[in-house]
Design a protein around this motif. Structure first.
Motif, PDB file in Angstrom:
ATOM      1  N   ILE A  48     -26.243  -1.528  -8.677  1.00 34.60           N
ATOM      2  CA  ILE A  48     -27.117  -2.492  -8.506  1.00 34.60           C
ATOM      3  C   ILE A  48     -28.532  -2.018  -8.346  1.00 34.60           C
ATOM      4  O   ILE A  48     -28.879  -1.328  -7.444  1.00 34.60           O
ATOM      5  CB  ILE A  48     -26.510  -3.429  -7.223  1.00 34.60           C
ATOM      6  N   TYR A  49     -29.362  -2.513  -9.225  1.00 32.24           N
ATOM      7  CA  TYR A  49     -30.708  -2.352  -9.095  1.00 32.24           C
ATOM      8  C   TYR A  49     -31.552  -3.215  -8.206  1.00 32.24           C
ATOM      9  O   TYR A  49     -32.435  -2.765  -7.823  1.00 32.24           O
ATOM     10  CB  TYR A  49     -31.242  -2.249 -10.491  1.00 32.24           C
ATOM     11  N   LEU A  62     -28.011  -5.116 -12.817  1.00 33.46           N
ATOM     12  CA  LEU A  62     -26.857  -4.002 -12.603  1.00 33.46           C
ATOM     13  C   LEU A  62     -26.623  -3.157 -13.954  1.00 33.46           C
ATOM     14  O   LEU A  62     -26.682  -3.697 -14.860  1.00 33.46           O
ATOM     15  CB  LEU A  62     -25.748  -4.834 -12.055  1.00 33.46           C
ATOM     16  N   LYS A  63     -25.894  -2.238 -13.550  1.00 31.98           N
ATOM     17  CA  LYS A  63     -25.477  -1.453 -14.661  1.00 31.98           C
ATOM     18  C   LYS A  63     -23.861  -1.321 -14.265  1.00 31.98           C
ATOM     19  O   LYS A  63     -23.361  -0.687 -13.271  1.00 31.98           O
ATOM     20  CB  LYS A  63     -25.945  -0.140 -14.644  1.00 31.98           C
ATOM     21  N   ILE A  64     -23.025  -1.614 -15.297  1.00 35.06           N
ATOM     22  CA  ILE A  64     -21.510  -1.298 -15.284  1.00 35.06           C
ATOM     23  C   ILE A  64     -21.660   0.203 -15.320  1.00 35.06           C
ATOM     24  O   ILE A  64     -21.959   0.930 -16.213  1.00 35.06           O
ATOM     25  CB  ILE A  64     -20.625  -2.057 -16.432  1.00 35.06           C
ATOM     26  N   LYS A  65     -20.521   0.789 -14.402  1.00 30.25           N
ATOM     27  CA  LYS A  65     -20.243   2.033 -14.590  1.00 30.25           C
ATOM     28  C   LYS A  65     -19.619   2.670 -15.903  1.00 30.25           C
ATOM     29  O   LYS A  65     -19.124   1.674 -16.587  1.00 30.25           O
ATOM     30  CB  LYS A  65     -19.235   2.352 -13.329  1.00 30.25           C
ATOM     31  N   GLU A  66     -19.914   3.936 -16.249  1.00 31.30           N
ATOM     32  CA  GLU A  66     -19.045   4.374 -17.488  1.00 31.30           C
ATOM     33  C   GLU A  66     -17.623   3.999 -17.223  1.00 31.30           C
ATOM     34  O   GLU A  66     -16.808   4.115 -16.293  1.00 31.30           O
ATOM     35  CB  GLU A  66     -19.400   5.780 -17.528  1.00 31.30           C
ATOM     36  N   GLU A 116     -36.015   0.359 -21.001  1.00 31.98           N
ATOM     37  CA  GLU A 116     -36.495   0.692 -19.766  1.00 31.98           C
ATOM     38  C   GLU A 116     -37.708  -0.316 -19.283  1.00 31.98           C
ATOM     39  O   GLU A 116     -37.702  -0.634 -18.306  1.00 31.98           O
ATOM     40  CB  GLU A 116     -36.962   2.181 -19.691  1.00 31.98           C
ATOM     41  N   GLU A 117     -38.502  -0.777 -20.147  1.00 37.93           N
ATOM     42  CA  GLU A 117     -39.753  -1.661 -20.051  1.00 37.93           C
ATOM     43  C   GLU A 117     -39.209  -3.028 -19.606  1.00 37.93           C
ATOM     44  O   GLU A 117     -39.643  -3.643 -18.586  1.00 37.93           O
ATOM     45  CB  GLU A 117     -40.626  -1.727 -21.347  1.00 37.93           C
ATOM     46  N   ASP A 159     -29.072   1.237  -6.025  1.00 37.63           N
ATOM     47  CA  ASP A 159     -29.422   2.568  -6.775  1.00 37.63           C
ATOM     48  C   ASP A 159     -30.757   2.868  -6.732  1.00 37.63           C
ATOM     49  O   ASP A 159     -31.441   2.880  -7.839  1.00 37.63           O
ATOM     50  CB  ASP A 159     -28.811   2.598  -8.037  1.00 37.63           C
ATOM     51  N   LYS A 160     -31.338   3.360  -5.455  1.00 35.45           N
ATOM     52  CA  LYS A 160     -32.888   3.371  -5.127  1.00 35.45           C
ATOM     53  C   LYS A 160     -33.490   4.396  -6.025  1.00 35.45           C
ATOM     54  O   LYS A 160     -34.365   4.475  -6.585  1.00 35.45           O
ATOM     55  CB  LYS A 160     -33.285   3.648  -3.650  1.00 35.45           C
ATOM     56  N   GLU A 161     -32.495   5.626  -6.029  1.00 38.17           N
ATOM     57  CA  GLU A 161     -33.090   6.851  -6.801  1.00 38.17           C
ATOM     58  C   GLU A 161     -33.384   6.497  -8.216  1.00 38.17           C
ATOM     59  O   GLU A 161     -34.595   6.887  -8.770  1.00 38.17           O
ATOM     60  CB  GLU A 161     -32.180   7.854  -6.449  1.00 38.17           C
ATOM     61  N   PHE A 162     -32.549   5.900  -8.749  1.00 36.92           N
ATOM     62  CA  PHE A 162     -32.734   5.654 -10.320  1.00 36.92           C
ATOM     63  C   PHE A 162     -33.980   4.747 -10.276  1.00 36.92           C
ATOM     64  O   PHE A 162     -34.883   4.756 -11.256  1.00 36.92           O
ATOM     65  CB  PHE A 162     -31.629   4.831 -11.045  1.00 36.92           C
TER      66      PHE A 162
END
Length: 198
Positions: A48-49, A62-66, A116-117, A159-162
């Protein structure tokens, strides 16, 4: 953007609102309970972003995992944890407030994030949403969004780092939000072209 199917490894803008625009969060404890369910059902299958919960709707980036990272039982049924989230929350609210029927709009929206933008704009849009809907003047003070979590030097479920890398660091993350709040009318006009929920 079309309402997409969930696929492994893909980033989505996921959102929904109350049936007939009813409120889905009736008091503070409902927001916290929804986040607990989010952690229980969605964290095993996605990163989750950003999120923002408002009285009658919510937004999540959010990004679904691989595929190889997904629990085996969800690899071919990625939609199931989302259904479980809605069913669990709806049953709880219906029982607590003696209501019947569907709490959420029938089909939650999920739009694929292609670059990304757009993701940067989406994260800012999500955090500025309380201002757009006039819940609060300063988005930094809204307590039911993920913005404040990025300012705290402690572990969260985001996912703070990303995300901070996406913005080029915490200073740029804050600057980008502030600049877009200043240009808010333009931001809303631009980003509404991406079919985000109003």
């Amino acid at each position: 953007m079309k309402n997409d199917i969930f696929e492994a490894g893909v980033i989505y803008h996921f959102y929904n609102r109350g049936n007939n625009q009813e409120n889905i969060f009736l008091e503070d404890k409902n927001y916290f309970y929804f986040l607990q369910l989010l952690k229980k059902y969605l964290l095993p299958i996605c990163d989750i972003y950003a999120y923002c919960l408002l009285k009658n709707h919510f937004h999540i980036a959010l990004k679904i995992k691989e595929k190889q990272e997904l629990p085996e039982k969800y690899q071919e049924k990625i939609h199931l944890p989302f259904s479980n989230l809605f069913n669990s929350y709806s049953k709880s609210i219906n029982k607590a407030y003696d209501r019947k029927g569907s709490l959420f709009q029938e089909h939650p929206q999920r739009n694929r994030v292609e670059n990304e933008e757009y993701l940067r704009q989406l994260i800012v849009y999500i955090h500025l949403n309380p201002v757009k809907h006039k819940f609060i003047e300063d988005f930094k003070e809204y307590k039911h969004s993920s913005f404040k979590a990025y300012l705290l030097n402690k572990e969260t479920n985001l996912d703070k780092e990303f995300v901070l890398e996406l913005f080029g660091g915490i200073e740029n993350f804050i600057f980008y939000h502030n600049q877009n709040k200043i240009k808010y009318e333009g931001l809303v006009e631009d980003i509404d072209n991406f079919d985000l929920i109003s």
